[in-house]
Write a protein that holds these residues in place. Structure first.
Motif, short mmCIF file in Angstrom:
data_model
loop_
_atom_site.label_atom_id
_atom_site.label_comp_id
_atom_site.label_asym_id
_atom_site.label_seq_id
_atom_site.Cartn_x
_atom_site.Cartn_y
_atom_site.Cartn_z
N CYS A 131 0.87 -1.17 0.00
CA CYS A 131 0.00 0.00 0.00
C CYS A 131 0.91 1.23 0.00
O CYS A 131 1.68 1.44 0.94
CB CYS A 131 -0.91 -0.01 1.23
N ALA A 132 0.85 1.99 -1.06
CA ALA A 132 1.67 3.20 -1.21
C ALA A 132 0.84 4.43 -0.87
O ALA A 132 -0.39 4.40 -0.91
CB ALA A 132 2.20 3.29 -2.64
N SER A 133 1.52 5.52 -0.59
CA SER A 133 0.81 6.75 -0.22
C SER A 133 0.18 7.46 -1.41
O SER A 133 -0.78 8.20 -1.25
CB SER A 133 1.74 7.70 0.54
N SER A 134 0.71 7.23 -2.62
CA SER A 134 0.14 7.82 -3.83
C SER A 134 0.66 7.06 -5.04
O SER A 134 1.62 6.29 -4.93
CB SER A 134 0.54 9.30 -3.96
N ALA A 135 0.04 7.29 -6.19
CA ALA A 135 0.51 6.62 -7.41
C ALA A 135 1.95 7.04 -7.72
O ALA A 135 2.74 6.24 -8.24
CB ALA A 135 -0.41 6.96 -8.58
N MET A 136 2.29 8.26 -7.38
CA MET A 136 3.65 8.75 -7.63
C MET A 136 4.67 8.05 -6.73
O MET A 136 5.85 8.07 -7.02
CB MET A 136 3.72 10.26 -7.43
N GLU A 137 4.21 7.45 -5.64
CA GLU A 137 5.10 6.77 -4.69
C GLU A 137 5.19 5.26 -4.92
O GLU A 137 5.96 4.58 -4.24
CB GLU A 137 4.61 7.02 -3.26
N ILE A 138 4.43 4.73 -5.87
CA ILE A 138 4.45 3.28 -6.10
C ILE A 138 5.85 2.81 -6.46
O ILE A 138 6.35 1.83 -5.91
CB ILE A 138 3.42 2.86 -7.17
N ARG A 139 6.53 3.50 -7.37
CA ARG A 139 7.88 3.09 -7.78
C ARG A 139 8.81 3.03 -6.57
O ARG A 139 9.54 2.05 -6.38
CB ARG A 139 8.45 4.05 -8.82
N ASP A 140 8.79 4.07 -5.72
CA ASP A 140 9.65 4.09 -4.55
C ASP A 140 9.33 2.96 -3.58
O ASP A 140 10.22 2.33 -3.01
CB ASP A 140 9.54 5.44 -3.83
N THR A 141 8.03 2.70 -3.38
CA THR A 141 7.61 1.62 -2.49
C THR A 141 8.14 0.28 -2.99
O THR A 141 8.69 -0.50 -2.20
CB THR A 141 6.07 1.59 -2.37
#
Length: 187
Positions: A118-128
């Motif tokens: 579960c990521a904080s935003s779509a923009m954070e999916i890669r980092d997660t």
């Protein structure tokens, strides 16, 4: 423009309905033509073609925030060809509480390998995915906190298949956790 890709996205959208993953017509399917860097997107209210900056080249501009989410996923994982935002019940429950879907059984392990993050935003999916060393091709789905789930694949149809597996995985995890709140994830 992109007639073959439009037909694929329409078929995938119909599959989303067939699997029951489009409650209240909130599901969205997209596919990307990597050569032209154009995205075809279909929801109940709109069908459009957009570029990677989110500019609408054809169709109705009614889902701009969703366009940006799909673009972020395509940019994060250049090997993908399709993305689905299903708004499915059980996956959304996990997303709304900001909880990863733990690996509790072999269906999950076989289909997604590890927990569905579960990521904080779509923009954070890669980092997660990077921080947790998760392979986006082996775990083709993620949740967004307080929002919903996304699934992806080589094509829009693959993404829908992964969305259906995601929802089944979420359902099984939810029910298992109801029966045994102390259950530990598989290793």
């Amino acid at each position: 423009m992109l007639e073959k890709l439009k037909a694929e996205v329409l078929l995938a959208y119909q599959e989303l309905n067939k699997y029951g993953l489009n409650k209240y017509a909130r599901g969205i399917v997209s596919a990307i033509d990597r050569e032209s860097c154009l995205i075809v997107m279909k929801s109940d209210r709109a069908a459009l073609v957009a570029d990677m900056q989110g500019n609408i080249l054809e169709g109705v501009q009614s889902i701009p925030s969703d366009i940006q989410s799909h673009i972020a996923i395509y940019q994060a994982f250049p090997q993908l060809g399709g993305v689905v935002q299903p708004h499915a019940r059980y996956a959304t429950i996990f997303a709304q509480v900001g909880m990863d879907i733990p690996v509790l059984g072999t269906f999950h392990k076989d289909r997604f390998q590890v927990e569905i993050p579960c990521a904080s935003s779509a923009m954070e999916i890669r980092d997660t995915f990077h921080e947790r060393s998760i392979d986006p091709q082996r775990t083709p789905a993620a949740l967004l906190v307080s929002h919903t789930a996304y699934a992806w694949g080589q094509t829009a149809l693959d993404a829908v298949s992964n969305a259906a597996a995601l929802e089944e995985t979420a359902y099984l995890a939810y029910q298992t956790m109801q029966l045994d709140p102390g259950i530990q994830p598989l290793q």
